[in-house]
Design an enzyme around this catalytic site. Structure first.
Site, PDB file in Angstrom:
ATOM      1  N   ASP A 147       0.901  -1.164  -0.171  1.00 22.09           N
ATOM      2  CA  ASP A 147       0.142  -0.088  -0.094  1.00 22.09           C
ATOM      3  C   ASP A 147       0.917   1.410  -0.001  1.00 22.09           C
ATOM      4  O   ASP A 147       2.102   1.393   0.509  1.00 22.09           O
ATOM      5  CB  ASP A 147      -0.888   0.010   1.241  1.00 22.09           C
ATOM      6  CG  ASP A 147      -2.244  -0.577   0.982  1.00 22.09           C
ATOM      7  OD1 ASP A 147      -2.741  -0.322  -0.130  1.00 22.09           O
ATOM      8  OD2 ASP A 147      -2.923  -1.025   1.885  1.00 22.09           O
ATOM      9  N   GLN A 176      -0.185   6.766  -6.087  1.00 27.21           N
ATOM     10  CA  GLN A 176      -1.543   7.805  -5.764  1.00 27.21           C
ATOM     11  C   GLN A 176      -1.354   8.822  -6.993  1.00 27.21           C
ATOM     12  O   GLN A 176      -0.152   9.596  -6.949  1.00 27.21           O
ATOM     13  CB  GLN A 176      -1.250   8.468  -4.459  1.00 27.21           C
ATOM     14  CG  GLN A 176      -1.228   7.201  -3.669  1.00 27.21           C
ATOM     15  CD  GLN A 176      -1.185   7.799  -2.034  1.00 27.21           C
ATOM     16  OE1 GLN A 176      -2.345   7.854  -1.164  1.00 27.21           O
ATOM     17  NE2 GLN A 176       0.031   8.016  -1.734  1.00 27.21           N
ATOM     18  N   ARG A 197      -1.445  -0.534  -8.378  1.00 24.06           N
ATOM     19  CA  ARG A 197      -2.784  -0.346  -8.212  1.00 24.06           C
ATOM     20  C   ARG A 197      -2.572   1.386  -8.299  1.00 24.06           C
ATOM     21  O   ARG A 197      -2.166   1.910  -7.277  1.00 24.06           O
ATOM     22  CB  ARG A 197      -3.176  -0.742  -6.797  1.00 24.06           C
ATOM     23  CG  ARG A 197      -4.495  -0.138  -6.403  1.00 24.06           C
ATOM     24  CD  ARG A 197      -4.856  -0.625  -4.892  1.00 24.06           C
ATOM     25  NE  ARG A 197      -4.542  -2.000  -4.603  1.00 24.06           N
ATOM     26  CZ  ARG A 197      -4.332  -2.222  -3.458  1.00 24.06           C
ATOM     27  NH1 ARG A 197      -4.113  -1.623  -2.528  1.00 24.06           N
ATOM     28  NH2 ARG A 197      -4.326  -3.754  -3.199  1.00 24.06           N
ATOM     29  N   LYS A 200      -6.431   7.562  -6.472  1.00 24.14           N
ATOM     30  CA  LYS A 200      -6.380   8.990  -6.543  1.00 24.14           C
ATOM     31  C   LYS A 200      -5.313   9.353  -5.566  1.00 24.14           C
ATOM     32  O   LYS A 200      -4.755  10.327  -5.730  1.00 24.14           O
ATOM     33  CB  LYS A 200      -7.815   9.639  -6.719  1.00 24.14           C
ATOM     34  CG  LYS A 200      -8.534   9.414  -7.647  1.00 24.14           C
ATOM     35  CD  LYS A 200      -9.802  10.112  -7.987  1.00 24.14           C
ATOM     36  CE  LYS A 200     -10.374  10.178  -9.079  1.00 24.14           C
ATOM     37  NZ  LYS A 200     -12.031  10.898  -9.247  1.00 24.14           N
ATOM     38  N   ALA A 202      -5.687   9.329  -0.674  1.00 20.50           N
ATOM     39  CA  ALA A 202      -6.586   9.643   0.400  1.00 20.50           C
ATOM     40  C   ALA A 202      -5.963  10.350   1.512  1.00 20.50           C
ATOM     41  O   ALA A 202      -6.672  10.475   2.775  1.00 20.50           O
ATOM     42  CB  ALA A 202      -6.902   8.127   0.874  1.00 20.50           C
ATOM     43  N   ARG A 302     -12.192   7.124   4.787  1.00 22.67           N
ATOM     44  CA  ARG A 302     -13.218   7.026   3.387  1.00 22.67           C
ATOM     45  C   ARG A 302     -14.433   8.182   3.485  1.00 22.67           C
ATOM     46  O   ARG A 302     -15.078   8.143   2.459  1.00 22.67           O
ATOM     47  CB  ARG A 302     -13.836   5.454   3.950  1.00 22.67           C
ATOM     48  CG  ARG A 302     -12.917   4.279   4.014  1.00 22.67           C
ATOM     49  CD  ARG A 302     -12.292   4.002   2.765  1.00 22.67           C
ATOM     50  NE  ARG A 302     -11.409   4.863   2.184  1.00 22.67           N
ATOM     51  CZ  ARG A 302      -9.969   4.825   2.465  1.00 22.67           C
ATOM     52  NH1 ARG A 302      -9.787   3.928   3.246  1.00 22.67           N
ATOM     53  NH2 ARG A 302      -9.412   5.458   2.126  1.00 22.67           N
ATOM     54  N   ALA A 304     -13.945  11.004   3.956  1.00 17.39           N
ATOM     55  CA  ALA A 304     -13.408  12.068   3.101  1.00 17.39           C
ATOM     56  C   ALA A 304     -13.369  11.891   1.853  1.00 17.39           C
ATOM     57  O   ALA A 304     -13.253  12.920   0.925  1.00 17.39           O
ATOM     58  CB  ALA A 304     -11.673  12.373   3.953  1.00 17.39           C
TER      59      ALA A 304
END
Length: 321
Positions: A147, A176, A197, A200, A202, A302, A304
């Site tokens: 991640d 991202q 992956r 956008k 977070a 989430r 946001a």
């Protein structure tokens, strides 16, 4: 509404995600925990495996995340590794644990939860812990994706990813799109056999390193996605945005990709009908399924991300769950 949410509400909500005082208050509220179940199926391994079975039975794939980040305690990092090892033992027993082709089962790792932020030898500890989990996952027939976190960790994370790829070339990583550096990272990391992956983003990042305007983020996302679609890897389109989903399908066809050459990804509890639709027409559709006790930061981020998520939360509070 969208402009107000993006420029006013979202920064305030993201600030709340970092508040220890608010986290402690939220964790003590039974109502909050009920609402959280929309996005986090539970705190235990049994909870997440039960939710995952339903998703897999519906034709979707899964990526399971044991929640936790910014670990500064080596014992907590060890507990996180143990939780993943136990999870991988359970996943290895499933008939959809496979060792070739696209793997329906995946785990997502945050390197900060594996010790990356430890004050002494953090990167080495995170690398060794990730190596252990990658080896175990490979034996189990489960993919691993690393991640992304806030921009201060990006260089460290991608350096560790490069080291891991030497032994585990199928390792996935998250980029991202709102970070201004990400186009170059896509070019660098999207070679043959890669799995990227693309999301956008977070976190509440400064304008010096990230696009702040939602329209600029969309433009950056599509520009990065074009690199991945034209590359030799396996793009993973992590978005709930209908415009992005439509554009990804068009881009895939333009670049000669079939439905099995890329995948869509969405979060557990968000756009359930669209997830089912995409899987139903033959697309690879993977759902990111988190579990664990450290759900507060994830849950607030989430809220946001989309006005609809905030609306759901407020309605639940008014209605009592």
């Amino acid at each position: 509404m969208a402009e107000w949410f993006g420029k006013t509400a979202r920064p305030a909500i993201l600030a709340a995600s970092r508040s220890a005082r608010l986290r402690h208050a939220a964790e003590r509220m039974p109502l909050t925990r009920q609402v959280v179940r929309r996005f986090v199926p539970g705190e235990s391994q049994d909870d997440v495996l039960g939710a995952s079975t339903g998703l897999l039975d519906s034709g979707r794939f899964i990526s399971i995340d044991y929640l936790g980040e910014d670990t500064t305690d080596s014992e907590q990092a060890t507990r996180t590794v143990s939780a993943y090892l136990s999870l991988l033992d359970a996943l290895a027993q499933r008939s959809d644990a496979v060792h070739t082709g696209v793997r329906p089962l995946e785990i997502s790792l945050k390197l900060s939860a594996l010790g990356q932020a430890l004050p002494r030898d953090g990167e080495r500890i995170a690398l060794e812990n990730a190596q252990l989990l990658c080896a175990k996952a490979d034996q189990a027939g489960v993919w691993v994706t690393v991640d992304a976190e806030d921009h201060t960790t990006t260089d460290s994370t991608l350096n560790i990813v490069r080291e891991l790829r030497a032994d585990f070339p199928g390792l996935g990583t998250v980029l991202q799109a709102y970070l201004k550096r990400t186009y170059a990272d896509c070019v660098d990391l999207s070679g043959k056999g890669s799995r990227i992956r693309l999301c956008k983003g977070a976190y509440d990042e400064p304008a010096a390193v990230a696009h702040r305007d939602p329209e600029d983020v969309d433009v950056a996302y599509l520009r990065c996605l074009r690199v991945l679609m034209e590359g030799d890897g396996y793009p993973m389109v992590a978005s709930h945005d209908p415009a992005i989903i439509e554009a990804a399908g068009l881009m895939a066809r333009e670049t000669g990709r079939g439905p099995g050459d890329y995948e869509y990804q969405m979060l557990y509890g968000i756009r359930e009908a669209e997830q089912r639709r995409l899987a139903g027409v033959g697309h690879h559709m993977r759902v990111y399924v988190p579990f664990g006790e450290q759900w507060y930061g994830y849950f607030v981020r989430r809220i946001a991300e989309r006005p609809a998520n905030m609306t759901f939360f407020l309605r639940a509070l008014v209605s009592g769950g």
